[in-house]
Design a protein around this motif. Structure first.
Motif, PDB file in Angstrom:
ATOM      1  N   GLY A  55      -5.265 -12.125  -9.844  1.00 57.77           N
ATOM      2  CA  GLY A  55      -4.442 -11.908  -8.662  1.00 57.77           C
ATOM      3  C   GLY A  55      -3.010 -11.681  -9.072  1.00 57.77           C
ATOM      4  N   PRO A  56      -2.212 -11.113  -8.158  1.00 61.50           N
ATOM      5  CA  PRO A  56      -0.820 -10.827  -8.505  1.00 61.50           C
ATOM      6  C   PRO A  56      -0.017 -12.104  -8.750  1.00 61.50           C
ATOM      7  CG  PRO A  56      -1.236 -10.399  -6.186  1.00 61.50           C
ATOM      8  CD  PRO A  56      -2.547 -10.682  -6.802  1.00 61.50           C
ATOM      9  N   SER A  59       0.500 -15.604  -6.497  1.00 60.79           N
ATOM     10  CA  SER A  59      -0.543 -15.688  -5.487  1.00 60.79           C
ATOM     11  C   SER A  59      -1.152 -17.084  -5.404  1.00 60.79           C
ATOM     12  CB  SER A  59      -1.629 -14.656  -5.784  1.00 60.79           C
ATOM     13  OG  SER A  59      -2.122 -14.847  -7.088  1.00 60.79           O
ATOM     14  N   ASP A 231      -4.822 -13.582  -3.323  1.00 60.07           N
ATOM     15  CA  ASP A 231      -3.542 -12.995  -2.938  1.00 60.07           C
ATOM     16  C   ASP A 231      -2.937 -13.847  -1.836  1.00 60.07           C
ATOM     17  OD1 ASP A 231      -1.433 -11.287  -2.924  1.00 60.07           O
ATOM     18  OD2 ASP A 231      -2.338  -9.914  -1.464  1.00 60.07           O
ATOM     19  N   ARG A 252      -6.516  -4.637  -0.946  1.00 53.86           N
ATOM     20  CA  ARG A 252      -5.640  -5.403  -1.837  1.00 53.86           C
ATOM     21  C   ARG A 252      -6.198  -5.386  -3.258  1.00 53.86           C
ATOM     22  NH1 ARG A 252      -2.292  -5.899  -3.607  1.00 53.86           N
ATOM     23  NH2 ARG A 252      -1.044  -7.752  -3.933  1.00 53.86           N
ATOM     24  N   THR A 253      -7.526  -5.606  -3.349  1.00 57.92           N
ATOM     25  CA  THR A 253      -8.168  -5.646  -4.655  1.00 57.92           C
ATOM     26  C   THR A 253      -8.076  -4.291  -5.333  1.00 57.92           C
ATOM     27  OG1 THR A 253      -9.733  -7.086  -3.553  1.00 57.92           O
ATOM     28  CG2 THR A 253     -10.220  -6.502  -5.816  1.00 57.92           C
ATOM     29  N   PHE A 256      -4.652  -3.773  -6.654  1.00 55.19           N
ATOM     30  CA  PHE A 256      -4.404  -4.629  -7.820  1.00 55.19           C
ATOM     31  C   PHE A 256      -5.099  -4.070  -9.048  1.00 55.19           C
ATOM     32  CE2 PHE A 256      -5.865  -8.235 -10.457  1.00 55.19           C
ATOM     33  CZ  PHE A 256      -4.633  -8.714 -10.847  1.00 55.19           C
TER      34      PHE A 256
END
Ligand SMILES: Nc1ncnc2c1ncn2[C@@H]1O[C@H](COP(=O)(O)OP(=O)(O)OP(=O)(O)O)[C@@H](O)[C@H]1O
Ligand SMILES: [Mg+2]
Lengths: 263, 428
Positions: A55-56, A59, A231, A252-253, A256
């Motif tokens: 994850g970023p 997160s 996230d 989102r995935t 990323f």
């Protein structure tokens, strides 16, 4: 963040996942002051599972993994590790901590102790292992991470990769049933990353339950049996690695993965 | 393109000695003393200064008189030449070292205590020595007390037994919880002290092996050394406790530590000493005669413990958070994490600061002369300079006092440097 190729064959047949539950998190929430870092986390980890958390930055990956051995306190919900519920009861916390090994990004070896002393300290003081046995066990695990000849040096005399392997050995000396890794390779140079990942793969092959925050997607693809994407403090997606990388569901995935893999 | 740019060395150049202008004392003098005009001027001025000082000090010391019995006799011997009157040192030697009241035939007692101190301190200062020697270190305070103060041996024995009982109670009970062990130990120790103290007959000291010496008869450099050693060894553990207390999550403990440290640091030591000599009597039960020495020890210990606590707090703050987390994640409990991981590192960082406080404390023991205790400075200012024979011998006496303190403080400083080198394992 490259997809570092792992050269050797990985024997996935040995990596059996049992039905027994190792970690059960339900409805867990955590706040730093008023900041809601972890939101409604539900996660069940079976014994023998290898889970990679991605994850970023910011997160909440580290926070999640640190809640599992009470380095951070959660305010809501339930965490059961190895059959013991994490409450503010210090007895439970110490019990869980001695069953759960943890490796940190910056190794956190004890600089005033030799490598051997780093590895024997907790078994002797926490487990009350006789000194001789503790030393034998430490040498066994130091051999396993391939640095028995450094046993009498101090951490400051070792390279980063060696230090991280010592940190893994130090955790293993407590005979943990679960290992947590928080970005174990992100402070290392590429050639050192490989030696640390090799050690972790060996552990996986022995059936250790592992939760690993990492950006090493090659490792995730080949070793993990589940990838969790986080996230903004939530678990956004989780899937088997093949599906996760080839066929991500959430936007989102996808974003990323394109950032981390596609350069 | 250009072939003359390409170059390959085929033979190695053999090493040759440097030209004579680049080595040797000549070069060192030129580089360090006369490298530029300002440097040359500074060098000359300094040499001149050293020369003038030596021209005064050397004859003064060389012409020194050692065996007269008063200052006037010294002057007669010297006949107007410059020269020191060291006779005061030889004639008042015992007073300078032991004060003027300590019984002369008992000087061997503090001397023995001093020699034994070396054995007691050795295993603490040099931790490569066998750990078994620490047993003697534990007995030493009681032995030294008995040697110096004399009187019945039952007193120090009961005190020792109290500590032993406390230790046993702690070991028995601390398996359950730290608090149980802690309070159990305190209760056990006090039980032994009160019962044992009651059992010692009032007259026990009268025909004892070593004649009893009251505290007010102690004096001279011996008193400084006793105060220094006692207060340093007590204030280090107290300082550690205060530093940890200040970091504690428990508001009550934290509050007490903060108030104590801030209050004691904000008050001049001399005030505390006056409190010790005059006012502390009000706090103790009226008929108890708490010894002046003990009261002074309490005050100096509190004072330096507050400073040491702040030094150690700096060391604790310098440790990365990861060290605490690694200790926690291995399942070490709080006392273990502190003792095995945090304090060894924090104390190592704090060594220079702690030594600074210890040296300062040792020199500050001379302040007790202000509350009419006859330590080294008290002896010099009082009985010696006030006597008709030696009225006016300042340089010799105060110079010698300075020399004694310098030797001890320089020793402490050298030890601390050795310790820092010995503990350097981080290979930065
Ligand atoms: N002690 C703290 N006090 C307040 N906020 C914190 C604290 N620790 C972390 N945070 C915040 O919580 C959020 C999650 O932090 P966390 O360290 O778990 O992120 P992460 O996913 O591990 O990120 P990274 O990949 O950079 O390590 C971040 O926004 C961070 O700023
Ligand atoms: Mg992190």
């Amino acid at each position: 963040m490259s997809e570092l190729a792992i050269e050797r064959e990985i024997d996935r047949s040995k990596m059996q996942v049992s039905d027994e539950v190792a970690i059960q998190i339900s409805g867990m929430n955590k706040w730093y002051g008023t900041f809601h870092v972890l939101r409604d986390i539900d996660l069940t980890v079976n014994r023998g599972e290898r889970i990679v958390i991605a994850g970023p930055s910011g997160s909440g990956k580290s926070t999640l993994i640190r809640c599992l051995n009470a380095l951070e306190e959660h305010q809501q919900g339930q965490i059961i590790v190895d059959g013991t519920e994490l409450t503010s009861d210090l007895k439970n916390i110490d019990k869980i901590r001695s069953e759960v090994g943890m490796c940190f990004q910056h190794f956190n070896l004890f600089p005033h102790l030799t490598i051997l002393e780093n590895c024997t300290l907790a078994p002797i003081w926490v487990r009350k292992t006789p000194k001789k046995e503790a030393i034998e066990r430490a040498m066994h695990f130091l051999e396993k991470v391939k640095i028995p000849d450094q046993a009498n040096k101090y951490p400051g005399q070792l390279s980063g990769g060696q230090q991280q392997r010592v940190a893994i050995a130090r955790s293993l000396c407590m005979k943990p049933r679960i290992m947590l890794f928080d970005e174990p390779t992100s402070a290392l140079d590429p050639e050192m990353i490989k030696e640390v990942l090799d050690t972790m793969i060996e552990l996986a092959e022995e059936g250790m339950t592992m939760l690993c925050v990492t950006h090493e997607m090659g490792f995730a693809r080949q070793v993990a049996n589940r990838v969790i994407f986080m996230d903004a403090g939530q678990i956004v997606e989780q899937n088997e690695p093949e599906e996760f990388f080839n066929n991500p569901k959430s936007e989102r995935t996808k974003l990323f993965l394109s950032q981390i893999l596609g350069h | 393109m250009s072939t003359e740019l390409a170059f390959v060395r085929t033979e190695q150049i053999p090493p040759s000695p440097p030209p004579s202008s680049a080595i040797g004392p000549k070069k060192w003098i030129k580089d360090n003393l006369f490298s530029s005009i300002p440097n040359t001027i500074l060098t000359i001025v300094t040499i001149w200064l050293i020369y003038t000082v030596l021209m005064v000090v050397v004859p003064w010391m060389a012409n020194g008189v050692w065996n007269t019995s008063s200052l006037t006799e010294c002057r007669e011997v010297l006949q107007g030449k410059t020269g020191a009157c060291f006779s005061v040192l030889s004639e008042r030697w015992n007073q300078i070292l032991y004060g003027f009241k300590y019984p002369v035939d008992s000087y061997w007692r503090p001397n023995t205590a001093l020699i034994l101190l070396a054995f007691a301190a050795a295993p603490v200062m040099f931790f490569d020595l066998p750990r078994k020697m620490l047993i003697f270190t534990a007995i030493y305070p009681f032995l030294a007390y008995w040697l110096i103060w004399g009187g019945t041996i039952l007193g120090p024995l009961v005190a020792l037994l109290g500590f032993v009982a406390g230790g046993f109670a702690f070991m028995r009970l601390s398996f359950k919880s730290f608090a149980a062990g802690f309070f159990g130990a305190i209760i056990a120790a006090f039980a032994v002290w009160i019962i044992g103290g009651g059992l010692i007959p009032e007259t026990a000291s009268e025909n004892s092996l070593l004649a009893a010496v009251p505290s007010r008869d102690l004096g001279g450099f011996m008193l400084n050394l006793m105060l220094g050693v006692t207060c340093v060894s007590l204030s280090l553990p107290l300082g550690i406790a205060l530093a940890l207390g200040r970091q504690s999550n428990m508001p009550l403990i934290k509050g007490i530590s903060v108030v104590f440290i801030e209050f004691v640091r904000g008050v001049p030591l001399i005030t505390l000493l006056f409190v010790a000599s005059v006012m502390l009597a009000y706090f103790f039960p009226p008929d108890s005669t708490v010894d002046l020495f003990l009261r002074v020890v309490i005050m100096i210990t509190m004072f330096s413990a507050a400073y040491i606590a702040e030094v150690i707090r700096g060391g604790l703050a310098a440790l990365p958070k990861g060290q605490y987390e690694a200790a926690d994640s291995l399942g070490l409990d709080y006392p273990q994490a502190m003792r095995l991981i945090i304090l060894p590192q924090a104390l190592k960082i704090s060594i220079p600061g702690i030594v600074n406080v210890a040296v300062g404390l040792f020199k500050d023991t001379t302040l007790v002369s202000v509350i009419s205790m006859f330590d080294l400075v008290g002896m010099i200012r009082g009985p010696i300079l006030a006597s008709t024979e030696w009225n006016g011998v300042y340089w010799e006496l105060l110079g010698f006092a300075a020399f004694l303190f310098f030797v001890v403080c320089y020793g402490i400083s050298q030890y601390s440097q050795w310790l820092e080198r010995r503990l350097a394992t981080d290979h930065r």
